[in-house]
Each structure stands twice: as C-alpha cells, then as structure tokens.
Design an enzyme around this catalytic site. Structure first.
Site, PDB file in Angstrom:
ATOM      1  CG  HIS A 203      -1.826  -1.166   1.320  1.00  0.00           C
ATOM      2  ND1 HIS A 203      -3.074  -1.235   0.744  1.00  0.00           N
ATOM      3  CD2 HIS A 203      -1.638  -2.366   1.941  1.00  0.00           C
ATOM      4  CE1 HIS A 203      -3.624  -2.407   1.000  1.00  0.00           C
ATOM      5  NE2 HIS A 203      -2.766  -3.114   1.726  1.00  0.00           N
TER       6      HIS A 203
ATOM      7  CB  SER B 176      13.495  21.197 -14.795  1.00  0.00           C
ATOM      8  OG  SER B 176      12.763  22.404 -14.752  1.00  0.00           O
TER       9      SER B 176
ATOM     10  CE  LYS C 133      11.852  18.244 -10.791  1.00  0.00           C
ATOM     11  NZ  LYS C 133      11.492  17.054 -11.556  1.00  0.00           N
TER      12      LYS C 133
END
Length: 465
Positions: free
Chosen positions: A189, A319, A325
């Site tokens: 989960h 980016s 990034k």
C-alpha cells in the site's frame, strides 16, 4: 498530384486511371491512394516493414507452389520470385504508399503488392506478368492479408520481441547477484512493511517477465497456422485443394519457421483470434513493464524528500527552469509506450469482432496495431535493460537509515508479546522517530542483544517463525 507531373494511363475493371509515370503500381493502387487519405500512416513506416516483407514471402511461396502444381510456367514463376525477393529485401518500400485506413479486407494493399511485383517481373523478363492472373494466382486478398498478419507478427516476435525480452530478464538476474544482501524496507500500500532483500524484489520482476515470455511463445504457436488456401470465403475456390499445404512448406523454407496450413479456413478468414491472442500477450507484458518502471521510479524518488533507495542514471537535464533536476526519463518513456500498447490491444480486440460472416473487415488496423505493439514492447525491453536496470546504483546509506527506523520490524515480536503490545511499540517508535529496537527494549525489558537477533532484518527476509 502536381499538375506538371508526368502520367501514364492504366486501366482496370472500372476504367482508366492516371498513374504517375515513375510509379511501379497500377490502377487499383492509384484508386486507393486517391480514395484513402486519412492518416498518412503506411505499412512500411513507421511500423509494419515486416508486413511488406510478409507480402513478398507470400508471393514468392505462391509462385513456387503454383509452379509445382503445373499452374504457372516456370519462367513466370522465376520472374515473380525475383520480384518478391526484391520486396522482401526492402528495395521497394517506397512503392507501398497506401494509408492503413482503407478497405477492411486490405485488398488495396494486396493489389499494391501484385501490381508492383508484376511491373518488376515484367521489366526483368521483358515479358508480360499480370498482377491478378499471375502474381495473385490461387490467392485472394481475403487469405493473403490474414496470412501476412500471421507471418509478419511472428517474424517480429521471433526477431525482435523474444530476444529483447530475454535480454531484459537476463539483465535483471545479473543485477540480482550484485544487490544480493542489500536489505531494504518492503512496502505494501506504499507504506512501510517487513524487510526484503533487494535481490528478492528483483527476482519477482524476473519471474513476471519469464511468465510473459512463456505466454508470448504460446501465442506465437497460434500464428504458425496460415489461412492461405481459403481464397475468397474459405472454400478455396480457384486454388487446388493441396495448395495450402504446399504453400506453408514453401513459407517455412523461406523463413526457417515451421508454418502449417490452417485446419479450418472458415475460422481463419472470418476471425483474427490468433492475432488477438498475441496482442493480449504483448499487452500483458506491457503491464509488467509498467509495474517495473513504476517501482524503479518510486525507488529513485527524491533525492532528498523521496525514498532515494537507488539512483537511476542521469541521462539528461530534467527541467527547463529548475537547475540540477534529473528525472526518471527511461521509466517514463517505457510507461508511455506501455500505455500505447494497452490502447493498441483494445483496438485489435474491437477489430476482431468485425468478422462479419465469412471475412473480418478490419484487417489493416489489426496488422498495424499488433506490429506496433510488438515493436514498442521490444524496444521498451531493450531500453529498460540497458539504461534502467543495468545502470542504477544502490544508495545503501539511505536504505539502512530507513530500515533502522522501520516500526514494522516489531512484527517479529508478535509471538512473544502479542499483536496489541507490538502495535503500541510500533506507534511509539514512529511517533518519536526512534529506532524500533530502543523502544522495544524500554517497553518489554527484552535485552538489546536478543532484540538485535530477533529483529535482524536479514533474518526477517528469510521468513519462518
């Protein structure tokens, strides 16, 4: 067509047609080229080169079969086989200009092949080779196109998909050996769960892919049954009764793949069940690729606020505005390709129901989407293996830090202190952001030494009591 282009006049049963003088095709191809301007997608590009190759294989095998049955003079058979070999080798892909969204039987593309090969053969032999009477002898578009779907899909599966899938499986197994002993927090989960060895995690991926490999091989067997010989509606009109068997033997010689004639031509012309089964098998592979790609993406997330368990290879800036990034581009690429495969399978499944009475009338779109899926899956496996699995690095420091604070380790104490007490310890450890062993010692009085033994993550990956 430009006004100043030179033309020649070709004739068919509907009358005269203007055809560019440099084109090798004839009237029926030109009519289809004029009539069907929907997508600009052609069989030879960007997906479906194998379909054109399959048409060449079919015409080559049919010419040999017709000669063996004394229906076609040896001289004409040799010329047609010469032209077919040129098509197989990809020398005339530019002569297949038709949109895949055409007549549902694919008659236009079959006639495109017949006309181009007739022209090549006629020029080679300085004699007249007729596209229908000679190149299409003992055939119909209604059995040629389904046969081409089977042959082309199987060629792509054997040459592209299975080797790339096997390579991905082997790459994961190789990585298993390198990461064995790296114990990390398991997750269910998306929440912290019991520890798992990273090699165990990867073994799950390899097992999934191995299962899909077997299913694709099984689906491939269905494609080895060829509809050729059924001609127009499955009765085999205008073809000798043993044409299908002789033809299948000839195709087997050309491809080195053991083909056979269909046991029931009515089924093979009116349905595309074998192609749909293969599409479904490739779709199921795409689901596994989605799962693996997503796992890699999550494991790579961060680097500061995510899981940060692994570091995927930095392939390009992530980016246009945020310096430094780097994104999981390989995972995202494979996920998008996989999503496209899911859509392709839906198209193939829907198209398969269009087997109205004795003929399926969505054959070209089935061919296109199936071959596209096979290619996308093959290329995705190759990309994921070489730039995803092979190159990722393990961030052991982050993994060990997360594992030491994992409150779910207390599960191993259930048999000694009970579920309720263990739950209280887990909640306290989480709330105070402290190692589970320290809190368990305080709450139970069990020695640190014994707790280290009971809650040893490596031991816990082996299961048992």
């Amino acid at each position: 067509i430009e006004a100043d282009m030179k033309y020649r006049i070709e004739k068919d049963s509907l009358g005269e047609v203007k055809v560019p003088s440099t084109a090798l095709w004839g009237a029926q191809t030109q009519r289809a080229l004029d009539n069907f301007q929907i997508s600009g997608i052609k069989f030879a590009f960007p997906f479906g080169r194998s379909f054109i190759e399959a048409l060449g294989i079919i015409k080559h095998a049919a010419a040999s079969s017709n000669a063996a049955l004394k229906l076609l003079p040896s001289s004409k058979s040799k010329l047609i086989k010469y032209a077919a070999k040129e098509i197989i080798d990809g020398k005339y892909d530019d002569q297949f200009p038709l949109d895949i969204f055409q007549t549902g039987s694919g008659t236009s593309t079959n006639m495109n092949a017949n006309e181009v090969m007739a022209t090549i053969a006629s020029k080679k032999g300085k004699t007249s080779i007729h596209p229908n009477d000679d190149v299409n002898m003992s055939q119909s578009s209604n059995d040629v196109i389904p046969t081409a779907i089977h042959i082309s899909a199987l060629l792509d599966v054997e040459k592209l998909l299975l080797p790339s899938l096997k390579s991905l499986i082997n790459q994961i197994k190789s990585k298993e050996l390198k990461v064995k002993g790296v114990v990390k927090t398991g997750r269910t989960h998306l929440m912290d769960a019991m520890p798992i060895d990273m090699a165990q995690e990867l073994s799950g991926w390899a097992a999934q892919l191995s299962d899909q490999y077997k299913q694709i091989k099984l689906a491939a067997d269905g494609l080895k049954s060829l509809p050729q010989g059924g001609t127009a509606i499955g009765t085999g009109i205008n073809a000798p009764k043993n044409f299908g068997n002789i033809f299948a033997a000839e195709v087997s010689k050309l491809t080195k793949i053991k083909f056979k004639s269909s046991r029931n031509y009515f089924k093979s012309l009116s349905s595309q069940d074998a192609a749909t089964n293969m599409s479904s098998a490739v779709k199921n592979l795409a689901l596994v690729l989605l799962k693996i790609s997503n796992d890699l993406r999550w494991m790579n997330s961060g680097p500061l606020t995510g899981l940060g368990e692994i570091e995927l290879q930095a392939l390009q800036p992530g980016s246009s505005i945020m310096p430094g990034k780097v994104n999981p581009v390989v995972s995202e690429s494979v996920m998008m390709a996989s999503a496209d495969i899911l859509g392709n399978d839906l198209t193939v499944s829907y198209a398969n129901q269009a087997g109205n009475f004795q003929l399926n009338v969505m054959l070209p779109v089935i061919a296109y989407n199936l071959l596209k899926s096979i290619t996308l899956a093959a290329n995705s496996c190759t990309l994921l293996a070489s730039k995803g699995i092979k190159t990722f690095k393990v961030n052991k420091k982050n993994i060990e830090k997360q594992l030491s604070k994992n409150p779910i380790l207390v599960t191993a104490l259930n048999r000694e202190i009970g579920y309720e007490k263990a739950a209280l310890i887990a909640k306290k450890a989480y709330k105070e952001n402290r190692p589970i062993i320290d809190v368990a010692h305080e709450e139970t009085g069990i020695s640190i030494k014994r707790l280290n033994s009971i809650l040893d993550p490596k031991k816990l990956t082996k299961g048992g009591i």
